[in-house]
Design a protein around this motif. Structure first.
Motif, PDB file in Angstrom:
ATOM      1  N   THR A 307       0.612   5.527   4.048  1.00  0.00           N
ATOM      2  CA  THR A 307       1.557   6.500   3.477  1.00  0.00           C
ATOM      3  C   THR A 307       1.583   7.744   4.339  1.00  0.00           C
ATOM      4  OG1 THR A 307      -0.180   7.400   2.058  1.00  0.00           O
ATOM      5  CG2 THR A 307       1.205   5.664   1.131  1.00  0.00           C
ATOM      6  N   LEU A 370       3.312  -6.427  -7.129  1.00  0.00           N
ATOM      7  CA  LEU A 370       2.372  -5.415  -6.655  1.00  0.00           C
ATOM      8  C   LEU A 370       3.084  -4.091  -6.377  1.00  0.00           C
ATOM      9  CD1 LEU A 370       0.195  -7.562  -4.206  1.00  0.00           C
ATOM     10  CD2 LEU A 370      -0.559  -6.536  -6.356  1.00  0.00           C
ATOM     11  N   TRP A 371       4.261  -4.182  -5.779  1.00  0.00           N
ATOM     12  CA  TRP A 371       5.037  -2.985  -5.480  1.00  0.00           C
ATOM     13  C   TRP A 371       5.377  -2.233  -6.765  1.00  0.00           C
ATOM     14  CZ3 TRP A 371       7.902  -2.457  -0.464  1.00  0.00           C
ATOM     15  CH2 TRP A 371       8.682  -1.300  -0.415  1.00  0.00           C
ATOM     16  N   GLN A 372       5.848  -2.978  -7.762  1.00  0.00           N
ATOM     17  CA  GLN A 372       6.272  -2.335  -9.008  1.00  0.00           C
ATOM     18  C   GLN A 372       5.082  -1.759  -9.775  1.00  0.00           C
ATOM     19  OE1 GLN A 372       9.750  -3.958 -10.792  1.00  0.00           O
ATOM     20  NE2 GLN A 372       8.858  -3.930 -12.840  1.00  0.00           N
ATOM     21  N   ALA A 373       3.935  -2.429  -9.705  1.00  0.00           N
ATOM     22  CA  ALA A 373       2.766  -1.983 -10.473  1.00  0.00           C
ATOM     23  C   ALA A 373       1.958  -0.907  -9.755  1.00  0.00           C
ATOM     24  CB  ALA A 373       1.875  -3.182 -10.793  1.00  0.00           C
ATOM     25  N   TRP A 374       1.738  -1.044  -8.460  1.00  0.00           N
ATOM     26  CA  TRP A 374       0.836  -0.135  -7.743  1.00  0.00           C
ATOM     27  C   TRP A 374       1.453   0.507  -6.502  1.00  0.00           C
ATOM     28  CZ3 TRP A 374      -1.476  -4.873  -9.526  1.00  0.00           C
ATOM     29  CH2 TRP A 374      -2.340  -4.680 -10.616  1.00  0.00           C
ATOM     30  N   GLY A 375       2.697   0.172  -6.209  1.00  0.00           N
ATOM     31  CA  GLY A 375       3.359   0.817  -5.079  1.00  0.00           C
ATOM     32  C   GLY A 375       3.389  -0.047  -3.836  1.00  0.00           C
ATOM     33  N   SER A 377       2.153   0.267  -0.816  1.00  0.00           N
ATOM     34  CA  SER A 377       0.927   0.079  -0.032  1.00  0.00           C
ATOM     35  C   SER A 377       0.156  -1.156  -0.494  1.00  0.00           C
ATOM     36  CB  SER A 377       0.029   1.316  -0.139  1.00  0.00           C
ATOM     37  OG  SER A 377       0.629   2.424   0.494  1.00  0.00           O
ATOM     38  N   ALA A 378       0.120  -1.388  -1.816  1.00  0.00           N
ATOM     39  CA  ALA A 378      -0.587  -2.554  -2.341  1.00  0.00           C
ATOM     40  C   ALA A 378       0.035  -3.849  -1.834  1.00  0.00           C
ATOM     41  CB  ALA A 378      -0.566  -2.519  -3.870  1.00  0.00           C
ATOM     42  N   THR A 379       1.355  -3.877  -1.723  1.00  0.00           N
ATOM     43  CA  THR A 379       2.052  -5.075  -1.235  1.00  0.00           C
ATOM     44  C   THR A 379       1.627  -5.403   0.190  1.00  0.00           C
ATOM     45  OG1 THR A 379       3.980  -4.747  -2.667  1.00  0.00           O
ATOM     46  CG2 THR A 379       4.326  -5.993  -0.630  1.00  0.00           C
TER      47      THR A 379
END
Length: 406
Positions: A307, A370-375, A377-379
């Motif tokens: 980020t 993962l994107w929707q839940a943690w953003g 970076s997690a993806t």
């Protein structure tokens, strides 16, 4: 007659057949058409139609998995018929017919249908096309032939997003821009109809199957082939849809009209690396070249996971992603061709793509979740983890070495 690999620098190396060049040009124009649409589609879905990132992942995962899974049937049918071109015409034809549906779409469901039709077309043509390349190319230049076809394909993947950026800056309306994808699709069909010729199988060559689809044919493949299938499947888990690269662009400071530039950079580096990587794989172990591709993918995921890196880090991640494609896609196809007998190459590519299709669906849905839940970076961190797992699997020595099949 069987052909083994000749030593590097040896005499008598053959020219890449005209059919491979023509298939590459067909791929170029169809990819130009498809990538013009795909470079804008994630933003069109999220900003224009109100779709969630998870919905984008599901649409992309189902679409790409459909393309890969359909290949098992088209590949086996092309082996049974002993002909490839009819299936190529059907596959490219469906893709061309789907293009007008995108600018006409006013709901997520219509986009899903259009993507589904387009990817069915891709699935129908994919395995017969790769099998035709294998049919007409001697084994000692097979890596170069697959790399060349992939490079020409990827030229279209550079031109498509480039045209999308230019048209968006002039027209500003995504729907108007999407209409321009229809023309190169028509050009691709013309090149395929008049320019591609296939060789007929010898009259005494027995057909491999009594029916187009027979799962017992899998028993004809050796352990080396199944190792390639497993490596390709894990590899696909790490390489989710490029739609997520486009969605990452605004997060890292790139304006919406310039978001397709991510695919331009990715595809440019893919184009520049695919043929040299294929050429290199004819002169050294293909697994070594593929390992380089996995390291590049891991680095790309890490760059895109950071980020605050800004546009330059985004473009660096896209460049690394493109290099990993160049060092993997044609190489995996050549490895499939090397480890399977002549009469079952269509079926072999089909089974390989079935496994990859299931993993592509899982990867894209997981990436969206993962994107929707943690953003974001997690993806991308999850992608890096799968790339590392595939690299470890590649390090496990094969049961034995063998000469490539013709």
């Amino acid at each position: 007659m069987s052909h083994g690999r000749r030593a590097p620098g040896g005499s008598g190396r053959r020219a890449i057949p005209r059919t491979v060049w023509m298939l590459g040009l067909v791929s170029l124009f169809m990819d130009l058409s498809s990538e013009l649409i795909h470079s804008l589609l994630p933003i069109f879905l999220v900003s224009g139609l109100g779709a969630s990132v998870l919905a984008v992942g599901v649409i992309e995962g189902v679409a790409e998995a459909t393309a890969l899974i359909v290949k098992i049937f088209s590949g086996a049918i092309s082996d049974y018929l002993g002909r490839r071109k009819g299936l190529l015409l059907a596959g490219y034809g469906l893709a061309a017919l789907s293009k007008p549906l995108f600018p006409l779409a006013h709901s997520v469901g219509t986009v899903f249908i259009a993507r589904f039709i387009d990817r069915i077309g891709k699935g129908i043509r994919g395995a017969p096309r790769d099998a035709l390349v294998a049919d007409v190319t001697p084994p000692e230049i097979r890596g170069a032939a697959f790399g060349l076809r992939q490079s020409l394909d990827t030229v279209g993947a550079v031109l498509g997003p480039g045209l999308a950026v230019g048209l968006m800056l002039v027209l500003t309306d995504i729907r108007h821009v999407l209409w321009f994808a229809v023309v190169p699709g028509v050009v691709a069909m013309g090149l395929l109809w008049w320019g591609v010729r296939e060789t007929r199988p010898p009259p005494d060559e027995a057909r491999p199957l009594r029916s187009p689809i027979r799962w017992r044919a899998a028993g004809d493949f050796e352990a080396a082939y199944w190792r390639v299938v497993l490596i390709g499947a894990v590899f696909t888990l790490a390489r989710f849809s490029e739609a997520f690269l486009i969605l990452r662009a605004p997060d890292m400071g790139l304006a919406m009209a310039w978001a397709p530039a991510v695919l331009i950079v990715m595809s440019l580096f893919f184009t520049l690396s695919a043929y040299p990587a294929g050429w290199l794989s004819d002169r050294m172990p293909r697994t070594a070249v593929l390992a380089v591709g996995l390291v590049l993918l891991l680095l790309a995921d890490l760059a895109l996971a950071l980020t605050g890196g800004g546009v330059w880090l985004l473009l660096a991640g896209a460049a690394l992603w493109g290099l990993h494609m160049g060092f993997s896609q044609g190489i995996l196809a050549a490895m499939v061709a090397d480890t399977t007998p002549a009469g079952l190459k269509g079926t072999a590519f089909g089974i390989f793509n079935l496994a990859s299709g299931v993993c592509m669906l899982l990867a894209s849905v997981l990436a969206g979740g993962l994107w929707q839940a943690w953003g974001p970076s997690a993806t991308f961190l999850a992608g890096a983890g799968f790339a590392a797992a595939a690299l470890l699997g590649l390090a496990v020595p094969a049961a034995g070495r063998r000469r490539p099949h013709t």
